[in-house]
Motif scaffolding. Structure first.
Motif, PDB file in Angstrom:
ATOM      1  N   TYR C  21       0.843  -1.197   0.000  1.00 57.01           N
ATOM      2  CA  TYR C  21       0.000   0.000   0.000  1.00 57.01           C
ATOM      3  C   TYR C  21       0.874   1.241   0.000  1.00 57.01           C
ATOM      4  O   TYR C  21       1.929   1.274   0.634  1.00 57.01           O
ATOM      5  N   MET C  22       0.416   2.241  -0.719  1.00 55.77           N
ATOM      6  CA  MET C  22       1.120   3.519  -0.706  1.00 55.77           C
ATOM      7  C   MET C  22       0.119   4.644  -0.928  1.00 55.77           C
ATOM      8  O   MET C  22      -0.771   4.511  -1.774  1.00 55.77           O
ATOM      9  N   LEU C  23       0.267   5.702  -0.181  1.00 54.12           N
ATOM     10  CA  LEU C  23      -0.676   6.827  -0.269  1.00 54.12           C
ATOM     11  C   LEU C  23      -2.120   6.350  -0.146  1.00 54.12           C
ATOM     12  O   LEU C  23      -3.017   6.840  -0.829  1.00 54.12           O
ATOM     13  N   GLY C  24      -2.295   5.349   0.701  1.00 55.07           N
ATOM     14  CA  GLY C  24      -3.642   4.868   0.990  1.00 55.07           C
ATOM     15  C   GLY C  24      -4.213   3.932  -0.053  1.00 55.07           C
ATOM     16  O   GLY C  24      -5.357   3.485   0.063  1.00 55.07           O
ATOM     17  N   GLU C  25      -3.398   3.596  -1.061  1.00 59.59           N
ATOM     18  CA  GLU C  25      -3.929   2.724  -2.117  1.00 59.59           C
ATOM     19  C   GLU C  25      -3.060   1.501  -2.340  1.00 59.59           C
ATOM     20  O   GLU C  25      -1.855   1.540  -2.166  1.00 59.59           O
ATOM     21  N   LYS C 226       2.369  -7.659   4.860  1.00 61.20           N
ATOM     22  CA  LYS C 226       1.802  -6.474   4.229  1.00 61.20           C
ATOM     23  C   LYS C 226       2.763  -5.293   4.426  1.00 61.20           C
ATOM     24  O   LYS C 226       3.356  -5.116   5.485  1.00 61.20           O
ATOM     25  N   ILE C 228       3.109  -1.169   4.298  1.00 59.42           N
ATOM     26  CA  ILE C 228       2.505   0.157   4.145  1.00 59.42           C
ATOM     27  C   ILE C 228       3.670   1.122   3.930  1.00 59.42           C
ATOM     28  O   ILE C 228       4.548   1.262   4.784  1.00 59.42           O
ATOM     29  N   CYS C 229       3.635   1.746   2.764  1.00 56.71           N
ATOM     30  CA  CYS C 229       4.840   2.437   2.304  1.00 56.71           C
ATOM     31  C   CYS C 229       4.706   3.954   2.298  1.00 56.71           C
ATOM     32  O   CYS C 229       3.639   4.503   2.017  1.00 56.71           O
ATOM     33  N   ARG C 230       5.813   4.603   2.554  1.00 54.17           N
ATOM     34  CA  ARG C 230       5.944   6.023   2.308  1.00 54.17           C
ATOM     35  C   ARG C 230       6.642   6.154   0.953  1.00 54.17           C
ATOM     36  O   ARG C 230       7.661   5.514   0.718  1.00 54.17           O
ATOM     37  N   PRO C 231       6.106   6.977   0.069  1.00 53.23           N
ATOM     38  CA  PRO C 231       6.692   7.028  -1.281  1.00 53.23           C
ATOM     39  C   PRO C 231       8.084   7.668  -1.281  1.00 53.23           C
ATOM     40  O   PRO C 231       8.483   8.306  -0.316  1.00 53.23           O
ATOM     41  N   GLU C 253      10.068   3.991   1.838  1.00 50.08           N
ATOM     42  CA  GLU C 253      10.208   3.486   3.205  1.00 50.08           C
ATOM     43  C   GLU C 253       8.964   2.688   3.536  1.00 50.08           C
ATOM     44  O   GLU C 253       7.893   2.952   2.983  1.00 50.08           O
ATOM     45  N   ILE C 255       6.600   0.179   6.532  1.00 47.43           N
ATOM     46  CA  ILE C 255       6.358  -0.650   7.710  1.00 47.43           C
ATOM     47  C   ILE C 255       5.943  -2.013   7.181  1.00 47.43           C
ATOM     48  O   ILE C 255       5.085  -2.106   6.312  1.00 47.43           O
ATOM     49  N   ILE C 257       4.217  -5.423   8.008  1.00 54.36           N
ATOM     50  CA  ILE C 257       3.358  -6.029   9.026  1.00 54.36           C
ATOM     51  C   ILE C 257       3.287  -7.525   8.792  1.00 54.36           C
ATOM     52  O   ILE C 257       3.067  -7.996   7.667  1.00 54.36           O
TER      53      ILE C 257
ATOM     54  N   THR D 390      10.034   8.145   7.929  1.00 56.76           N
ATOM     55  CA  THR D 390       9.640   6.906   7.234  1.00 56.76           C
ATOM     56  C   THR D 390       8.171   6.540   7.414  1.00 56.76           C
ATOM     57  O   THR D 390       7.688   5.599   6.773  1.00 56.76           O
ATOM     58  N   ALA D 391       7.467   7.239   8.287  1.00 54.93           N
ATOM     59  CA  ALA D 391       6.077   6.839   8.556  1.00 54.93           C
ATOM     60  C   ALA D 391       5.200   6.987   7.307  1.00 54.93           C
ATOM     61  O   ALA D 391       5.416   7.874   6.483  1.00 54.93           O
ATOM     62  N   PRO D 392       4.208   6.138   7.163  1.00 52.69           N
ATOM     63  CA  PRO D 392       3.243   6.247   6.064  1.00 52.69           C
ATOM     64  C   PRO D 392       2.543   7.607   6.086  1.00 52.69           C
ATOM     65  O   PRO D 392       2.625   8.336   7.080  1.00 52.69           O
ATOM     66  N   THR D 393       1.872   7.913   5.018  1.00 52.39           N
ATOM     67  CA  THR D 393       1.215   9.219   4.897  1.00 52.39           C
ATOM     68  C   THR D 393      -0.170   9.220   5.539  1.00 52.39           C
ATOM     69  O   THR D 393      -0.696   8.176   5.905  1.00 52.39           O
ATOM     70  N   LYS D 395      -2.798   9.615   4.079  1.00 52.91           N
ATOM     71  CA  LYS D 395      -3.731   8.881   3.224  1.00 52.91           C
ATOM     72  C   LYS D 395      -3.863   7.431   3.674  1.00 52.91           C
ATOM     73  O   LYS D 395      -4.918   6.822   3.554  1.00 52.91           O
ATOM     74  N   ASP D 396      -2.770   6.872   4.154  1.00 54.22           N
ATOM     75  CA  ASP D 396      -2.842   5.525   4.713  1.00 54.22           C
ATOM     76  C   ASP D 396      -3.643   5.530   6.004  1.00 54.22           C
ATOM     77  O   ASP D 396      -4.460   4.652   6.257  1.00 54.22           O
ATOM     78  N   TRP D 397      -3.358   6.526   6.820  1.00 52.79           N
ATOM     79  CA  TRP D 397      -4.055   6.650   8.107  1.00 52.79           C
ATOM     80  C   TRP D 397      -5.557   6.773   7.893  1.00 52.79           C
ATOM     81  O   TRP D 397      -6.353   6.211   8.647  1.00 52.79           O
ATOM     82  N   ASN D 399      -7.253   5.634   5.393  1.00 52.00           N
ATOM     83  CA  ASN D 399      -7.819   4.449   4.736  1.00 52.00           C
ATOM     84  C   ASN D 399      -8.355   3.504   5.820  1.00 52.00           C
ATOM     85  O   ASN D 399      -7.598   3.043   6.677  1.00 52.00           O
ATOM     86  N   LEU D 402      -6.444   0.270   6.455  1.00 49.87           N
ATOM     87  CA  LEU D 402      -5.099   0.353   7.020  1.00 49.87           C
ATOM     88  C   LEU D 402      -5.097   0.974   8.421  1.00 49.87           C
ATOM     89  O   LEU D 402      -4.224   0.699   9.233  1.00 49.87           O
ATOM     90  N   TYR D 409       0.232  -0.425  15.245  1.00 50.91           N
ATOM     91  CA  TYR D 409       1.697  -0.530  15.181  1.00 50.91           C
ATOM     92  C   TYR D 409       2.430   0.805  15.297  1.00 50.91           C
ATOM     93  O   TYR D 409       3.640   0.834  15.437  1.00 50.91           O
TER      94      TYR D 409
END
Lengths: 486, 486, 486, 486
Positions: C21-25, C226, C228-231, C253, C255, C257, D390-393, D395-397, D399, D402, D409
């Motif tokens: 997943y990246m940017l919620g997608e 899984k 969850i990525c930061r672009p 970057e 996480i 899981i 490095t934390a997700p954006t 947009k992930d939060w 979602n 996710l 985590y």
């Protein structure tokens, strides 16, 4: 009686007969002892200043307490004025005469004034009255008063009373007319040569440490008081060229041992009120640090002069790396001094009426201006070059056979007598390659509290909670209280 | 003759009669003079080590030049091995015995080897042959050789020959059998006590400064050579508790004056070839800085020990700020030592066959490990506390009346004899509040070149152009050459 | 199969279908995703290098394990050679391409090699055999392997198992054929794009924390894994002038899981042997820090180039304060690199045969070279001047009406096209005033362990006891053992 | 008319039609342009404050000039009071709203007041009268006035007039009714959004540089004035969690191009009097640095809050190394603020009646408090940990699939919602890993002069001669004057 002269002060010491040891031997007469000379000279200055045209108006101040003109050093500040004056005097005097010592007097009396007031208010005691009388006497008789704060501590991981009970000064007995105290205080510069010694706790105390919550005044020759002293830096007379500063300006240091000393109630300012010990020691430390924000810049002013004069004499006053090091010294000096001025004008009134400097500024300024002393000494050697620690001695210079050779080969800037350079090299040596330099570094680092003590206070005195609140608000973190409201 | 003992070295000095002055007086016999003792003791170590089990194998090395086992200090390196050995020895020895001085010998001979080779190649001279013979003799006879580099300079804004012509050592006359030299060198530690002194230019020279491009060897008692010395730090005997380090380990410093000294051609290694002066002095400085990358860490190892022992004895070995300061010292030590090791393995061969350390690494390492000495002394005082500069003297401690009081009130960690703490406080004092500390600081800052000299070399030795090229390429700046190609 | 090409590596990723997943997608295809491009580009380099003339010989090495030429990054070192090669490659590559990421592979496999050997020896397990097989496969197939180390931790004041049990990766079930693991790892740069992920504990463990002592390998598309990525930093394509570095070189970057993931025993390298967790994580951290001692200097090399080019373009390459800042950067770079070289040659053999770098040198070097990154960015802005953050955008530059004005008023050094200066200002902007700069600073500070972790290791790895012994000996403190002997 | 509201200020901008470009396009209406929003918001604050209960009394002051209550920012100080008020306001406002910009107004008008007075006195000109009228108007109409100081310079090794004559703003023609000026000024934050722009020389000038000694006021929409702007940091609207600070608080930066602009004599304050240029620019720079001594501490207050909140949320508020970093930030903030207060109370009166802050204190304080911004950002990342970059954006939060995984985590301190930690991590990211952070760093480093400019001023402003005299006296160097007397 009024403001005394230096001579009157020295004469007053002849009437005191403290129990003093130095270099393993009993000293009967400190006034004429060569290894006490520079220490008494320092302290004597606080009297001379009141008669010197440059300082006279700065160090004479009106005391509302006794409605007389008194010496600034026994004044109890009611506003920023005495702090601003002190700053000016300390910076100027320290530049040329290193240290006057007597700043301890107002720095200890001021928090004692506040704390005794608070204790009496809470406990119905009469300490404040005792102190007021003490101060009046100090003002009227222009007494030299010092403060003994640092306990010998022993194992620093133990609290007072854990381990050897006497590692912190304590009240061993309360009697009808007074109390009996035991223990020792360390790092008490020049104290055999004062008229009164204030003894106060060296740290905050817990309720169970009652015996250690004790503050009082004693004369140096009170029965049971013994001083074991470290001499002033030697030689005690300047040579022709060498040791011009170290021989004139340093303090006798001492450990004061209190061997079951009786103190009448009238001289007791705290006895058992543990909850006020922290306030007292912190009030003293922070006020004294404010003073160091002015005197350390004075010393740095002098070091800057040596550095710049040395660079001139070497013919390289414009070398960028030398200008850099001098600029860094100026930064340290002015940082301290700005803190002193802010501490003075941005201070606070205690309900008792006394005015304290801004403690946060004082701690930051002291830390910033004092912690670089070792760098500054290193800078002097860097600027002076290797000769500052390798040049021949003045005995070679004064030898008529060697003199022409040294005149020639030690020459610096063209057209300037070699002797100027030789003298300045010896000044660098005296400052940085000597017992004196190490002693002054020790003073800069540990007097008025260690660097770590200041860091702890800085964090404690700053309002971190207020900052956190701003950060959380900006991050739009909803606080519990806000949630409830909704 | 082979590897000598310390005794043989000292005996050899008895046969030398240099013209030496100290404290304004002529010194006829340096070997038995108390203020030369620690200096000769230092230098004598380089002979002792060859007989000590711990060091024997490290400091004995085979010389292909004379096909014999020789002392490491007169070896001409052909690879990284001697540098790695030197690093180990210097770190260990410096930790407990401060300085051996003799590292100057290989550090000066190695660049001389290369430079004489290059000069001969260009000018058809015979300097290299002279040097080879000199080295063979030094190796065979295990001679203690020092280097005199730093000119007295005078006004530092002037070039050699501007102003007083003798401010830089120069050849005043070329004769059939040799040359006559005049001038003086400063900061020449211990040089009255060596067997041979190498004199080399102190800086790069311009073509018109021909007379100053002169390198040669002399015996200390050559006619016209005079030493004006600064004594070792005093006292020259350790007291019972105080001055344990300073009394045993420091150098006599001297100015060497060359008053029209005749040097036979066989001992001349450069005379007039100005274009090689820079290479020689830079080769010496950088090689010697590589050595300091190992000995300074040794001294820091010792300081770490004092700091950690002091923290133990105060009962606070785990205080975070103390661990921080010790960690910083370790960083400085290991940074220097890593530079030493890299300098050794990442060095370069000169066409003459000698192997040099990596100069860039050496400069960076020397700067990083030496420039913090003042901080380290300040750290010791910070950790030890005010008593390091205020504690009574050993005379008080040895006074039976005062002893019990000091035993009691100077106690530290529970269960440990107070004497341990007193001894360690006095060690801190000896290091930081003494002539010795100032002298060692001077050595750290200015020996092998000033900090600024190292910074200049760092920038000069690094390939900035290569980095710029990368930056411009990434920024897609089209270079002129690239444009043309298109 | 042997050493792969970048294309082969990318193709291998097409066969993997990790849950990303990246940017919620959800990202179905990372290989062609623009925000994965620079990350895969980085990692792909480790394959390209093996085919580039400049690096080919450095990164191809013979593996005794499979008796084939392999890629350096999956080699298990038996001596200093691979470390020295790695140092050279990392410094060069990082200068122009920021980071290759794959150094994690040997840095994790090497300590796993040692630790599995030790566990098996003590417990009779077969982890080492598992690992040998894993390494053989990695070498034969030239697999890109990364390491996931940092647990998500939650409340950092709690130990694993206190609070939420899943805050540290743990074995939730042992089954016949393998184990089931749960938890998450943070800061796992680029891991969706590797062939295998090594999961190891993030810290030392206590005996009661058995479930957390778990090390194993998984493929990214293992069931239950899984990401969850930061672009990567945006934009993902360089503009004409701006963002030339940041758009090409940064990492995704993530996480990772682990939601009850099954791992067959053959891929398990530790399960329950808590006493080895500390050795493993410390072995990894210190080996990886040694690597950072080489790559960080590479980045600094680039920054030096930008600084020096900028100074040129402003017309002030010789300003002393600019030379000073560049000199400081060189110091940081060379300090790190010297540590890398010393770590390599001054390392140690583990009984299993693998060779580790010197951990103390590695920690010191990493700390010294990485902790100044923020200063270096500040230096760039200082040298570039305010325009580095205030200059108009390239859109203005590309506007034909505005261009002549900017050509004129942004000009720098005479005779040089303004575009060069504009491009370099934008390079400074891209490095210091961008998401990229902040990300790289984060990498410098926290990758391979926080500065504080390194400080703790420095103090732990240095032999303080040996130093204390020297100090006590010099102070003539008689040790108990010595007393007994007498 | 009197003190305006923010709305009145914004409305006044609608009547102005400056020639503005941004991102390569013409901007017709800056008031409603999203990329001007935060800039105008900043500047608008200076009007809002006058109506906010917390600040109202601080920012309203009586002007003796027009005998009305005016906005503090157009006041001409006659004593320390307005500086003390400014300090309080700047520190508080900068903490939460970054920068108000309008401090430029008094900081430029005050030295102009003094300099025009001096010029008129010497040359019989009427500049002071022009300025008095300008100030009266600014006060009566509460005008937002900015200053344009920094010339574009071109090759920094050239003086004005060497090379391209227009690299420094100059008078190209004197006409009967006014002058015609040409050139450009850089780093002029927010200037399209002010009511008047003061243009003053950027440095001291030599007699032959007459055309460059020109100071005047213009409206932004004067004919011939063009702004090429760099937009505020993007996005221009805060996201739900990310970019909360950067989207609200930053400035449009611009280059102002003066293409033969006509200025009537009534708005000219200097034209040709080169000997006063240095006094003017130094008066402006030093007064503005005094202001930065207050606003930078405000920003640090905010950073301290983020650091402390982050440490709380990670569960490690008491880690010694974290407390250390926060303590260092407090030191920087309080050092600056003490300098501000001292600068205010320890200032000096100019013969024209205006009061200036202490320039030495201002320079030292600005340097000390601003030069550590990069360290402070590094400290934030160090304290926050790797997740800050490095934390997700968000947009992930956001979602819903996710979110539970991230809630779990990314949790920190037990019992506290994970969202708080996520928000604070994103605040650290917004400050340190963003265009905003780089922009603010640039502001801290280069606004009001580069660090080197401050160092030069510190050395220039300190009385080195006085210090040298003390050093020479202590060294007993007899001065020539003294000798003559004898």
């Amino acid at each position: 009686m009024g403001i005394r002269t230096k001579q009157q002060y020295l004469d007053s010491l002849r009437d005191q007969h403290p129990d003093v040891y130095m270099l393993g031997e009993k000293v009967d007469n400190i006034v004429d002892h060569p290894l006490f000379a520079s220490s008494l000279n320092h302290m004597g200055q606080t009297f001379s200043l009141a008669h010197e045209p440059e300082f006279r108006d700065l160090v004479r101040i009106h005391s509302p307490l006794i409605d007389e003109e008194i010496n600034l050093w026994s004044h109890i500040p009611q506003d920023s004025e005495p702090y601003l004056r002190k700053s000016k005097v300390l910076r100027k005097v320290s530049a040329e005469r290193v240290c006057i010592l007597r700043c301890l007097e107002p720095d200890a009396l001021t928090p004692l004034w506040a704390v005794t007031y608070d204790i009496d208010k809470k406990h119905g005691t009469q300490y404040h009255e005792h102190l007021v009388e003490f101060v009046k006497r100090a003002q009227r008789e222009d007494l030299m008063v010092s403060a003994s704060v640092m306990d010998t501590k022993g194992d620093r991981s133990l609290r007072p009373g854990e381990g050897d009970a006497d590692m912190y000064v304590r009240c061993v007995r309360r009697e009808k007319d007074g109390i009996v105290v035991r223990g020792a205080k360390a790092n008490t510069s020049g104290s055999p040569g004062v008229n009164q010694i204030l003894v106060v706790p060296g740290g905050a105390l817990k309720p169970e440490e009652k015996d250690y919550a004790v503050a009082f005044a004693i004369k140096p020759d009170t029965k049971g008081v013994k001083f074991i002293c470290r001499p002033t830096t030697r030689p005690s007379q300047p040579r022709q060229i060498e040791k011009r500063m170290s021989s004139q300006f340093s303090h006798v240091e001492s450990i004061v041992i209190l061997d079951d000393v009786f103190v009448p109630w009238s001289d007791v300012f705290m006895c058992g009120e543990t909850e006020f010990a922290g306030q007292l020691v912190s009030g003293f430390a922070c006020t004294h640090r404010a003073a160091k924000c002015s005197c350390q810049p004075g010393h740095i002013d002098f070091l800057i002069g040596v550095a710049a004069a040395m660079a001139d004499l070497n013919g390289v006053p414009k070398a960028p790396h030398i200008k850099d090091r001098i600029t860094d010294m100026i930064m340290a000096a002015e940082t301290g001094y700005s803190a002193a001025i802010r501490a003075a004008v941005d201070g606070w009134h205690h309900p008792s009426g006394v005015y304290f400097p801004n403690f946060l500024a004082a701690n930051v300024g002291k830390y910033q201006s004092c912690s670089k002393i070792s760098d500054e000494y290193a800078a002097l050697q860097d600027i002076a070059g290797g000769l500052s620690v390798t040049a021949p001695t003045e005995k070679d210079w004064l030898n008529p056979e060697l003199r022409p050779l040294l005149e020639r080969y030690l020459q610096g800037k063209q057209g300037v007598p070699t002797e100027e350079r030789f003298r300045m090299l010896k000044m660098v040596e005296d400052l940085t390659c000597s017992e004196f330099g190490g002693w002054f570094m020790g003073l800069s680092i540990n007097a008025a509290g260690s660097p770590q003590a200041e860091r702890v206070d800085v964090l404690r005195l700053y309002d971190v909670e207020r900052s956190k609140k701003m950060a959380r608000k900006m991050a739009e973190i909803v606080e519990k209280d806000d949630k409830k409201k909704k």
